[in-house]
Scaffold this motif. Structure first.
Motif, short mmCIF file in Angstrom:
data_model
loop_
_atom_site.label_atom_id
_atom_site.label_comp_id
_atom_site.label_asym_id
_atom_site.label_seq_id
_atom_site.Cartn_x
_atom_site.Cartn_y
_atom_site.Cartn_z
N THR A 6 -16.87 -92.09 39.55
CA THR A 6 -16.41 -91.03 40.45
C THR A 6 -14.90 -91.08 40.62
O THR A 6 -14.23 -90.04 40.60
CB THR A 6 -17.13 -91.14 41.81
N ASP B 179 -20.34 -84.59 38.86
CA ASP B 179 -20.62 -85.96 39.28
C ASP B 179 -22.09 -86.10 39.66
O ASP B 179 -22.49 -85.69 40.74
CB ASP B 179 -19.72 -86.31 40.48
N GLN C 35 -21.21 -85.25 43.85
CA GLN C 35 -22.45 -86.02 43.94
C GLN C 35 -23.33 -85.46 45.07
O GLN C 35 -24.51 -85.24 44.89
CB GLN C 35 -22.07 -87.48 44.22
MG LIG Z 1 -20.10 -92.04 41.99
#
Ligand SMILES: [Mg+2]
Ligand SMILES: Nc1ncnc2c1ncn2[C@@H]1O[C@H](COP(=O)(O)OP(=O)(O)OP(=O)(O)O)[C@@H](O)[C@H]1O
Length: 357
Positions: A45, A160, A84
């Protein structure tokens, strides 16, 4: 490399004195689907956020389409990122969520309507455009988040772990859809996941990361069959490691001594006779049978310790005559499940030599 669109040069990032990204160098081609793969906390990330512009590297350069962007804010990069946690605006409909970026850019209403409708259609969301995020499933919300990025006609689309909240079946379906859209629109995509199956299934290039360091970049087949480090071999799928020493080497034909047995390996690594060698052999590369096979390949005597019927295959745990445990997959699961004494047979083009410098 031809057609390089994104280039990372000596990228380093520290958080509170800890080096989280350690001298990353990477080139990504236009139109490629690139995956950052690695365990939780390895820095995926963080690296993606630096490409997007949400973090600045402490050292290094990020070049997108020939221009240095490491000082540019995210909205000037045309590299939208799907997070995410998909972060939709709860008080806006699906349509307005997807239209948001274009509205901020003060695009004209007609253009916005056309582009949003096209993005919604691509993500099969047209029928949901008047809903609010809390009236949709997690999977549908993830699709909205992807549509919201797609609508910007991104130079590079950053994702992500966008499918983490879907169940296994739906995840597989959206994977296929996403890959087809990416190919159709010739999009350049950087995709983050810790799921090796997903990485193998979707990517043109996989970048395997551990503890902020790139271990290997390559095609899915390269990463799977020709891992450069023990970490990569172990992280991607299941494997058997054999430790031995090099007995002889002629050209790319290497003979490894494994407790008096000769394991034949094909490798171009600059390893020399007498050196220690680590070999990786995938469970599906080992044949298990009741008979002794003749030929140049290795034959090991073993005993089945445990067997598991897994549908498309049977996975055996076999202990060889030197007390080493092997994982062996047999895809002939329509037949009987073996038991007791067996022979393990490994063809010479199957083992892979790992030569870590
Ligand atoms: Mg991550
Ligand atoms: N803002 C921050 N401040 C301090 N440390 C951070 C920050 N963001 C990330 N880290 C640390 O940096 C490391 C890499 O984090 P990162 O989020 O990039 O991992 P990841 O590979 O994306 O993991 P996951 O698969 O769990 O999402 C971790 O050790 C994390 O704790």
């Amino acid at each position: 490399m031809e057609n390089v669109l994104v280039q990372l040069k000596n990228i380093n990032k520290l958080f509170g004195g800890n080096k989280v990204i350690d001298d990353v160098n990477l080139e990504m081609k236009k139109g490629d689907f690139v995956t950052f793969l690695g365990p939780s906390g390895c820095g995926k990330t963080t690296l993606l956020r630096m490409v997007a512009g949400f973090y600045e590297p402490d050292y290094g350069e990020i070049i997108i389409n020939g221009r240095n962007v490491e000082k540019l804010p995210p909205y000037k990069r045309n590299t939208p990122m799907v997070f995410q946690e998909y972060a939709l605006f709860p008080h806006m409909t699906v349509f307005d969520n997807v239209a948001y970026g274009l509205t901020i850019q003060k695009e004209n209403k007609k253009v916005i309507k056309e582009r949003v409708e096209k993005a919604l259609e691509l993500m099969q969301l047209a029928h949901l455009q008047d809903r609010y995020p809390n009236q949709m499933s997690g999977g549908q919300q993830q699709r909205v988040a992807i549509a919201r990025a797609l609508v910007m006609n991104p130079e590079v689309l950053l994702l992500d772990e966008p499918l983490s909240n879907l169940d296994a079946k739906l995840r597989e379906q959206v994977r296929v859809e996403l890959r087809l859209i990416q190919k159709k629109l010739e999009l350049t995509m950087i995709y983050v996941t810790h799921d090796q199956q997903e990485a193998l299934a979707m990517s043109d290039m996989i970048v395997v990361i551990n503890k902020g360091v790139i271990h290997q970049c390559g095609s899915p087949a390269d990463i799977y069959f020709r891992p450069k480090t023990k970490f990569v071999a172990d992280f991607i799928g299941t494997t058997n490691f054999v430790e031995g020493s090099v007995k002889n080497k002629e050209g790319s034909e290497v003979q490894i001594d494994y407790v008096g047995n000769v394991l034949n390996v094909i490798s171009d690594e600059p390893i020399k006779a007498g050196e220690k060698a680590i070999i990786s052999i995938r469970p599906e590369s080992i044949k298990i049978s009741k008979e002794v096979k003749v030929g140049t390949s290795i034959n090991l005597r073993g005993k089945i310790k445990h067997s598991m019927f897994l549908g498309e295959k049977v996975r055996y745990l076999v202990v060889d005559e030197y007390n080493k445990e092997w994982i062996v997959d047999s895809f002939d699961s329509g037949r009987e499940i073996l038991d007791g004494e067996v022979m393990l047979n490994i063809d010479k083009d199957k083992p892979h030599l790992i030569y870590e410098k």
